[in-house]
Design a protein around this motif. Structure first.
Motif, PDB file in Angstrom:
ATOM      1  N   SER A  31       6.214  -8.291 -23.079  1.00 43.60           N
ATOM      2  CA  SER A  31       7.637  -8.612 -23.112  1.00 43.60           C
ATOM      3  C   SER A  31       7.832 -10.078 -23.456  1.00 43.60           C
ATOM      4  O   SER A  31       7.263 -10.955 -22.793  1.00 43.60           O
ATOM      5  N   PRO A  32       8.619 -10.375 -24.476  1.00 44.27           N
ATOM      6  CA  PRO A  32       8.912 -11.773 -24.809  1.00 44.27           C
ATOM      7  C   PRO A  32       9.668 -12.487 -23.690  1.00 44.27           C
ATOM      8  O   PRO A  32       9.540 -13.692 -23.515  1.00 44.27           O
ATOM      9  N   SER A  33      10.469 -11.734 -22.917  1.00 48.13           N
ATOM     10  CA  SER A  33      11.305 -12.343 -21.881  1.00 48.13           C
ATOM     11  C   SER A  33      10.653 -12.333 -20.501  1.00 48.13           C
ATOM     12  O   SER A  33      11.127 -13.002 -19.592  1.00 48.13           O
ATOM     13  N   GLY A  34       9.591 -11.551 -20.334  1.00 42.31           N
ATOM     14  CA  GLY A  34       8.954 -11.425 -19.026  1.00 42.31           C
ATOM     15  C   GLY A  34       9.461 -10.256 -18.214  1.00 42.31           C
ATOM     16  O   GLY A  34       8.923  -9.945 -17.165  1.00 42.31           O
ATOM     17  N   ALA A  35      10.515  -9.600 -18.692  1.00 41.21           N
ATOM     18  CA  ALA A  35      11.056  -8.414 -18.024  1.00 41.21           C
ATOM     19  C   ALA A  35      10.638  -7.172 -18.800  1.00 41.21           C
ATOM     20  O   ALA A  35      10.110  -7.252 -19.913  1.00 41.21           O
TER      21      ALA A  35
ATOM     22  N   ASN B 174       7.744  -3.726 -13.805  1.00 44.26           N
ATOM     23  CA  ASN B 174       8.351  -5.044 -13.693  1.00 44.26           C
ATOM     24  C   ASN B 174       7.539  -5.915 -12.742  1.00 44.26           C
ATOM     25  O   ASN B 174       6.625  -5.423 -12.072  1.00 44.26           O
ATOM     26  N   PRO B 175       7.848  -7.220 -12.678  1.00 38.28           N
ATOM     27  CA  PRO B 175       7.161  -8.072 -11.698  1.00 38.28           C
ATOM     28  C   PRO B 175       7.249  -7.474 -10.298  1.00 38.28           C
ATOM     29  O   PRO B 175       8.334  -7.121  -9.827  1.00 38.28           O
ATOM     30  N   GLY B 176       6.125  -7.346  -9.640  1.00 36.96           N
ATOM     31  CA  GLY B 176       6.050  -6.690  -8.334  1.00 36.96           C
ATOM     32  C   GLY B 176       5.406  -5.327  -8.405  1.00 36.96           C
ATOM     33  O   GLY B 176       4.910  -4.802  -7.414  1.00 36.96           O
ATOM     34  N   ASN B 177       5.398  -4.734  -9.623  1.00 36.43           N
ATOM     35  CA  ASN B 177       4.712  -3.453  -9.820  1.00 36.43           C
ATOM     36  C   ASN B 177       3.202  -3.631  -9.956  1.00 36.43           C
ATOM     37  O   ASN B 177       2.446  -2.668  -9.796  1.00 36.43           O
ATOM     38  N   SER B 178       2.769  -4.842 -10.284  1.00 32.71           N
ATOM     39  CA  SER B 178       1.346  -5.091 -10.508  1.00 32.71           C
ATOM     40  C   SER B 178       0.515  -4.651  -9.312  1.00 32.71           C
ATOM     41  O   SER B 178       0.830  -4.976  -8.166  1.00 32.71           O
ATOM     42  N   GLY B 179      -0.555  -3.915  -9.581  1.00 32.02           N
ATOM     43  CA  GLY B 179      -1.446  -3.442  -8.537  1.00 32.02           C
ATOM     44  C   GLY B 179      -1.109  -2.070  -8.019  1.00 32.02           C
ATOM     45  O   GLY B 179      -1.881  -1.474  -7.268  1.00 32.02           O
ATOM     46  N   GLY B 180       0.052  -1.541  -8.412  1.00 29.59           N
ATOM     47  CA  GLY B 180       0.455  -0.223  -7.958  1.00 29.59           C
ATOM     48  C   GLY B 180      -0.176   0.879  -8.788  1.00 29.59           C
ATOM     49  O   GLY B 180      -0.705   0.635  -9.877  1.00 29.59           O
ATOM     50  N   PRO B 181      -0.113   2.119  -8.314  1.00 32.35           N
ATOM     51  CA  PRO B 181      -0.774   3.221  -9.018  1.00 32.35           C
ATOM     52  C   PRO B 181       0.068   3.793 -10.150  1.00 32.35           C
ATOM     53  O   PRO B 181       1.295   3.873 -10.066  1.00 32.35           O
TER      54      PRO B 181
ATOM     55  N   GLY C 158       3.424  -8.142  -4.595  1.00 28.86           N
ATOM     56  CA  GLY C 158       2.884  -7.168  -5.541  1.00 28.86           C
ATOM     57  C   GLY C 158       2.688  -5.837  -4.845  1.00 28.86           C
ATOM     58  O   GLY C 158       3.163  -5.615  -3.730  1.00 28.86           O
ATOM     59  N   SER C 159       1.975  -4.969  -5.506  1.00 30.63           N
ATOM     60  CA  SER C 159       1.748  -3.621  -4.995  1.00 30.63           C
ATOM     61  C   SER C 159       0.253  -3.367  -4.867  1.00 30.63           C
ATOM     62  O   SER C 159      -0.576  -4.137  -5.349  1.00 30.63           O
ATOM     63  N   GLY C 160      -0.076  -2.271  -4.232  1.00 34.59           N
ATOM     64  CA  GLY C 160      -1.463  -1.841  -4.100  1.00 34.59           C
ATOM     65  C   GLY C 160      -1.475  -0.398  -3.622  1.00 34.59           C
ATOM     66  O   GLY C 160      -0.423   0.210  -3.409  1.00 34.59           O
ATOM     67  N   PHE C 161      -2.666   0.144  -3.455  1.00 38.88           N
ATOM     68  CA  PHE C 161      -2.766   1.513  -2.947  1.00 38.88           C
ATOM     69  C   PHE C 161      -3.976   1.651  -2.038  1.00 38.88           C
ATOM     70  O   PHE C 161      -4.973   0.929  -2.170  1.00 38.88           O
ATOM     71  N   ILE C 162      -3.846   2.567  -1.087  1.00 42.34           N
ATOM     72  CA  ILE C 162      -4.901   2.784  -0.099  1.00 42.34           C
ATOM     73  C   ILE C 162      -6.040   3.559  -0.750  1.00 42.34           C
ATOM     74  O   ILE C 162      -5.829   4.621  -1.333  1.00 42.34           O
ATOM     75  N   TRP C 163      -7.249   3.021  -0.636  1.00 41.09           N
ATOM     76  CA  TRP C 163      -8.412   3.615  -1.274  1.00 41.09           C
ATOM     77  C   TRP C 163      -9.124   4.609  -0.369  1.00 41.09           C
ATOM     78  O   TRP C 163      -9.574   5.661  -0.814  1.00 41.09           O
ATOM     79  N   ASP C 164      -9.250   4.249   0.923  1.00 33.62           N
ATOM     80  CA  ASP C 164      -9.964   5.138   1.850  1.00 33.62           C
ATOM     81  C   ASP C 164      -9.442   4.956   3.271  1.00 33.62           C
ATOM     82  O   ASP C 164      -8.591   4.104   3.540  1.00 33.62           O
TER      83      ASP C 164
ATOM     84  N   PHE D 103      -6.179  -8.544  -9.209  1.00 33.14           N
ATOM     85  CA  PHE D 103      -6.626  -9.872  -8.788  1.00 33.14           C
ATOM     86  C   PHE D 103      -5.490 -10.883  -8.876  1.00 33.14           C
ATOM     87  O   PHE D 103      -5.329 -11.736  -7.999  1.00 33.14           O
ATOM     88  N   HIS D 104      -4.681 -10.796  -9.935  1.00 34.25           N
ATOM     89  CA  HIS D 104      -3.643 -11.818 -10.105  1.00 34.25           C
ATOM     90  C   HIS D 104      -2.550 -11.730  -9.041  1.00 34.25           C
ATOM     91  O   HIS D 104      -1.789 -12.680  -8.873  1.00 34.25           O
ATOM     92  N   VAL D 105      -2.491 -10.617  -8.304  1.00 29.03           N
ATOM     93  CA  VAL D 105      -1.517 -10.496  -7.207  1.00 29.03           C
ATOM     94  C   VAL D 105      -1.879 -11.426  -6.059  1.00 29.03           C
ATOM     95  O   VAL D 105      -0.997 -12.007  -5.407  1.00 29.03           O
TER      96      VAL D 105
END
Length: 359
Positions: free
Chosen positions: A226-230, A202-209, A82-88, A97-99
């Motif tokens: 998305s019905p297909s998940g994409a 898309n999957p893997g973008n979760s948690g990104g800014p 997944g993704s994330g970003f630097i806070w400090d 959380f689901h990542v």
């Protein structure tokens, strides 16, 4: 004589090669600059935004621990990304959380491709947020610029940076398609005020800014429809004002301090089976504001019969038909706020005053 000629020949080759290298290098640089200048103003702005914001985005790998059945050796395997970003500058990283859900460990990869073991600081499951911490030096950490989601407008440009399908630091663009949406969290509680965007998520973008046109954080990319998940043109981001309120609490306390009544409530499917309209109180925590207000829990009498507790039907004058109605109102309140709670008991209604506690 032959050796001298070979020596001079080698010198000529080296000099010619060096001349060709420096000529090619010097001619490539102006070409790149010229290519940048040929871009449209909006394109140059997008390129600049990506280059300035990408170092704040990280790649997160959740890791599971497995044991070999024959050798009994323990080894680690990637479980998801997944993704994330630097806070400090202290190394705090924000993601969904689901990542990292169900992971035994996590690894964070920075923009310079350095890998760091991450420890879990805390989570807020109801808003699908998690905070990790890495021990990277401050000079390697570029915190994201934090904006506001209070004044967003439908139609304004947005930018998503993440790692879809493992392709790190991918930029997608779009607009805000809608505001004030509602999605369901991992804990089945509603997340309100969500931003809808058509920027590809898309999957893997979760948690990104999700960023505005100034490169400021306005949301955390969380879900797609998305019905297909994409990707299907509908993505959702938890607004940054929610993040700004909860992340400092998670860093300080290991969890978010949410306002509560001090009660346990029944699931909606139970109240539906009992043909109850409202929220049934199952238990009242000892010493809680609800206990002090005299609220009644569900109990079993001496004959083994279930005696239903109070049924919450309104909060601050707003009707409560199910648990989501109750959560929506509580999400807009703070610990220490005083509320008017209307309950139904034995067919009669009564209103009590309760000061919300931290839960």
């Amino acid at each position: 004589m032959i050796k001298i000629r070979i020596k001079y020949l080698l010198i000529l080759i080296v000099v010619a090669g060096s001349f060709f290298y420096f000529t090619a290098y010097s001619s490539a640089r102006p070409g790149q600059a010229a290519a940048l200048q040929e871009l449209l103003p909006q394109e140059r702005k997008t390129v600049s935004l990506f280059e300035s914001c990408a170092p704040s985005v990280v790649y997160i790998t959740s890791i599971a621990v497995r044991q070999d059945l024959f050798s009994m050796n323990v080894f680690k395997v990637p479980q998801g990304t997944g993704s994330g970003f630097i806070w400090d500058k202290k190394g705090h990283v924000v993601t969904n959380f689901h990542v990292i859900q169900d992971a035994q460990a996590a690894e964070v990869t920075l923009a310079d491709h350095s890998n760091w073991k991450a420890s879990l600081v805390g989570v807020e499951v109801d808003k699908d947020l998690a905070v990790l911490k890495i021990d990277a030096p401050a000079d390697k950490l570029q915190p994201v610029k934090v904006g506001s989601s209070a004044s967003l407008r439908v139609g304004q440009s947005v930018y998503a940076i993440g790692n879809p399908f493992g392709f790190d630091h991918t930029l997608t663009t779009g607009i805000i398609s809608g505001l004030g949406r509602e999605i369901t969290s991992v804990s089945n509680r509603p997340i309100q005020g969500v931003i809808q965007t058509d920027a590809a998520i898309n999957p893997g973008n979760s948690g990104g800014p999700l960023l505005d046109s100034h490169g400021r954080l306005i949301g955390i990319n969380t879900a797609i429809y998305s019905p297909s998940g994409a990707y299907a043109g509908i993505g959702f981001a938890v607004p940054v004002d929610t993040i700004k309120r909860l992340v400092p609490q998670i860093i300080r306390y290991g969890k978010a301090r949410k306002p509560g009544l001090g009660i346990q409530i029944a699931d909606d499917y139970i109240t539906a089976r009992l043909d109850i309209k409202g929220v049934l109180i199952v238990d009242v925590l000892k010493g809680s504001p609800a206990a002090k207000a005299g609220l009644k829990p569900t109990v079993q009498n001496v004959f083994g019969e279930i005696v239903l507790g109070d049924i919450i039907v309104a909060l601050n004058g707003k009707p409560i038909n199910n648990t989501n109605d109750l959560y929506r109102i509580l999400d807009n309140l703070k610990v220490g706020d005083t509320v008017r709670l209307t309950v139904e008991r034995d067919g009669r209604r009564r209103t009590v005053t309760i000061t919300l506690m931290a839960v």
